[in-house]
Motif scaffolding. Structure first.
Motif, short mmCIF file in Angstrom:
data_model
loop_
_atom_site.label_atom_id
_atom_site.label_comp_id
_atom_site.label_asym_id
_atom_site.label_seq_id
_atom_site.Cartn_x
_atom_site.Cartn_y
_atom_site.Cartn_z
N GLY A 72 -3.47 8.78 -9.05
CA GLY A 72 -4.50 9.81 -8.99
C GLY A 72 -4.40 10.69 -7.76
O GLY A 72 -3.35 10.80 -7.12
N GLY A 73 -5.53 11.29 -7.40
CA GLY A 73 -5.55 12.23 -6.30
C GLY A 73 -6.27 11.74 -5.05
O GLY A 73 -6.39 12.49 -4.09
N ASP A 74 -6.71 10.49 -5.04
CA ASP A 74 -7.49 9.98 -3.91
C ASP A 74 -6.66 9.16 -2.93
O ASP A 74 -7.09 8.95 -1.80
N PHE A 75 -5.50 8.68 -3.35
CA PHE A 75 -4.67 7.85 -2.48
C PHE A 75 -3.22 8.31 -2.53
O PHE A 75 -2.78 8.93 -3.52
N GLU A 76 -2.49 8.00 -1.47
CA GLU A 76 -1.09 8.40 -1.39
C GLU A 76 -0.31 7.39 -0.57
O GLU A 76 -0.88 6.63 0.22
N SER A 77 0.99 7.38 -0.76
CA SER A 77 1.87 6.53 0.03
C SER A 77 2.32 7.33 1.25
O SER A 77 3.00 8.34 1.11
N VAL A 78 1.92 6.87 2.43
CA VAL A 78 2.23 7.63 3.65
C VAL A 78 3.45 7.07 4.37
O VAL A 78 3.95 7.69 5.30
N SER A 79 3.91 5.89 3.99
CA SER A 79 5.03 5.27 4.69
C SER A 79 6.35 5.62 4.00
O SER A 79 6.40 6.24 2.94
N THR A 80 7.43 5.18 4.62
CA THR A 80 8.77 5.39 4.05
C THR A 80 9.22 4.20 3.21
O THR A 80 10.36 4.18 2.75
N ASN A 81 8.37 3.22 3.05
CA ASN A 81 8.71 2.09 2.19
C ASN A 81 8.75 2.54 0.74
O ASN A 81 8.13 3.52 0.36
N ASN A 82 9.47 1.79 -0.07
CA ASN A 82 9.63 2.20 -1.47
C ASN A 82 9.28 1.05 -2.40
O ASN A 82 10.08 0.65 -3.23
N HIS A 83 8.07 0.53 -2.24
CA HIS A 83 7.61 -0.56 -3.09
C HIS A 83 6.59 0.00 -4.07
O HIS A 83 6.95 0.34 -5.19
N ALA A 84 5.34 0.11 -3.68
CA ALA A 84 4.36 0.79 -4.54
C ALA A 84 4.53 2.30 -4.49
O ALA A 84 3.98 3.01 -5.34
N GLY A 85 5.28 2.80 -3.52
CA GLY A 85 5.46 4.25 -3.40
C GLY A 85 6.02 4.90 -4.64
O GLY A 85 5.73 6.07 -4.94
N MET A 86 6.82 4.17 -5.41
CA MET A 86 7.39 4.75 -6.63
C MET A 86 6.31 5.00 -7.69
O MET A 86 6.46 5.87 -8.54
N ILE A 87 5.22 4.23 -7.63
CA ILE A 87 4.09 4.51 -8.53
C ILE A 87 3.47 5.84 -8.14
O ILE A 87 3.25 6.71 -8.99
N TYR A 88 3.20 6.02 -6.86
CA TYR A 88 2.61 7.26 -6.34
C TYR A 88 3.48 8.47 -6.66
O TYR A 88 2.97 9.54 -7.03
N ARG A 89 4.79 8.31 -6.58
CA ARG A 89 5.71 9.43 -6.81
C ARG A 89 6.08 9.60 -8.28
O ARG A 89 6.95 10.42 -8.61
#
Length: 454
Positions: A72-89
């Motif tokens: 959604g639009g309320d949370f984002e991945s701010v780190s360079t890790n690529n674990h849950a970040g792929m969900i955000y992207r």
């Protein structure tokens, strides 16, 4: 479908000798008629069915718990890790490990559940335990459908649903996708069966009658069956043993195991948790730093200074992952991995009731449910006479953030989400569903249909 997920392999049966059902392991046998011959055996086996969702990658205690928030639009991945970040992207494509992890954990859980259920009827006094299994089967299918199929309000019900897993299958079996109508029919059928068997007593970490009724209300809301959803919510609010957290209680309940509002939560312990894939590790800069509030959400929170819910955020700078992070998952006894994800709680029931009442044409009742909730959240609150669907969706964002609802809530109501990485994602867009893992497509020899756009 890959046979390992539908047929199931050996798994742990857990004892119930102590209060924490995840504390000890007793065997690694398949649940056969020889392994399960008593109510104690069956209880141990049912305890084991709960385990995956406390410990595995992609489970409720791990990435699935924040999936809809990162979409959604309320949370984002701010780190360079690529674990849950792929969900955000929005990188959950057919070759992506996250899609496979979701597919694996839920279908493995279903396979194990069906193995236990296949022999449970032979055990005298097993009705309530069978009810738990039927309710869990409904819940797992419901969340697989949210991941891998369009939401009912966004598409034709004759369209693609998911592969249903309702029995122990032979090793030669290859599953194909049911329609969306068949998928939700199965979900409701299992919930109806469960409700006739389940206990109404509270028991932390296990599904009871009230939790199953709340899950059915959620399913009805997704289906647009608002009068049915409202009826279930009314029964829970009037007769269940649960009550809303007070404003004073709200900041502390997230570190408790069991609470006055938690109708069903997944148990985790120091020994049994998702480790670095846990919700706590994703939602803090000291962990992976992959679930921080967006600037827009921080601005929204600032508009509600008297709302206790907006105080559960803090600026964190560990590891250079600077951001404003939710504080629901700080971990019991200072252990960041140990957080019980709350699958359904009474606040959501009030919010379902408000939305269902409004969509059924009773705006006064809808406002009443919102007022009841806000009275327990906002200092010096004054009741409102009416609410809109936008008011209710905002209330859900404020109440249920980092609990796995945000993007689904927007899409099922025909709204877009504004993800800070990919931009606008409209309701019904092919990106609102995950791809079926390519390994599953391959093993099905073309019989398992991929989602459009992948």
């Amino acid at each position: 479908m890959k046979k390992i997920y539908l047929v199931g392999l050996a798994f742990a049966l857990f004892t119930s000798a102590c209060d924490d059902v995840l504390e000890k392991t007793s065997s690694t046998q398949l649940p056969t008629e020889e392994a399960i011959t008593s109510i104690e055996d069956l209880t141990n086996a049912v305890n084991g069915v709960y385990m995956d969702q406390a410990t595995e990658v992609g489970s409720y205690a791990a990435e699935f718990g924040i999936y809809a928030d990162l979409r959604g639009g309320d949370f984002e991945s701010v780190s360079t890790n690529n674990h849950a970040g792929m969900i955000y992207r929005y990188q959950t494509g057919p070759n992506d490990s996250m899609s496979k992890d979701f597919y694996t954990v839920f279908y493995t859980s279903l396979a194990r559940l069906n193995s236990v259920l296949s022999v449970a009827g032979n055990i005298e006094g097993s009705e309530a335990l069978q009810g738990e299994l039927y309710a869990l089967r409904a819940l797992y299918h419901f969340d697989l459908a949210r991941l891998f199929a369009q939401l009912p309000t966004t598409t034709d019900m004759s369209g693609l649903g998911i592969v249903l897993s309702t029995e122990v299958y032979p090793t030669t079996y290859i599953g194909t996708r049911a329609t969306l109508q068949q998928t939700y029919d199965q979900i409701l059928s299992d919930l109806n069966t469960a409700l006739g068997l389940l206990s109404k007593d509270q028991q932390t970490g296990r599904i009871n009658y009230w939790a199953a009724l709340g899950i059915r209300a959620r399913a009805y809301l997704y289906l647009g069956q608002n009068e049915n959803a409202l009826a279930d919510c009314k029964e829970i609010i009037a007769n269940s043993p649960y009550r809303l957290y007070t404003r004073d209680e709200y900041p502390t309940v997230w570190l408790q195991e069991g609470s006055v509002e938690s109708m069903f939560e997944i148990l985790t312990t120091q020994n049994y948790n998702a480790q670095r894939n846990s919700i706590g590790y994703f939602t803090h800069a000291s962990g992976y730093g992959e679930c921080a509030a967006t600037e827009a959400f921080v601005e929204e929170l600032a508009k509600h200074p008297d709302d206790i819910r907006t105080t559960l955020f803090a600026e964190e700078t560990d590891n250079g992952y600077n951001g404003v992070y939710p504080q629901k998952y700080n971990g019991r006894d200072g252990q960041i991995y140990v957080n019980n994800p709350k699958i359904i709680r009474l606040s959501e029931v009030y919010l379902i009731a408000a939305e269902a009442a409004l969509k059924s044409g009773d705006a006064t009742a809808a406002a009443g449910y919102i007022n009841d909730l806000r009275q327990n959240r906002i200092e010096n609150y004054t009741d409102v006479a009416s609410v809109t669907i936008d008011d209710i969706l905002l209330e859900r964002r404020l109440e249920l953030y980092a609990e796995g609802h945000a993007a689904f809530d927007a899409w099922r109501n025909g709204r877009s989400v504004n993800n800070t990485f990919v931009g606008e994602v409209p309701s019904g867009d092919n990106r609102t569903v995950c791809a079926i893992p390519i390994s599953e497509i391959n093993v099905a020899h073309g019989e398992l249909q991929q989602n459009p756009g992948y």
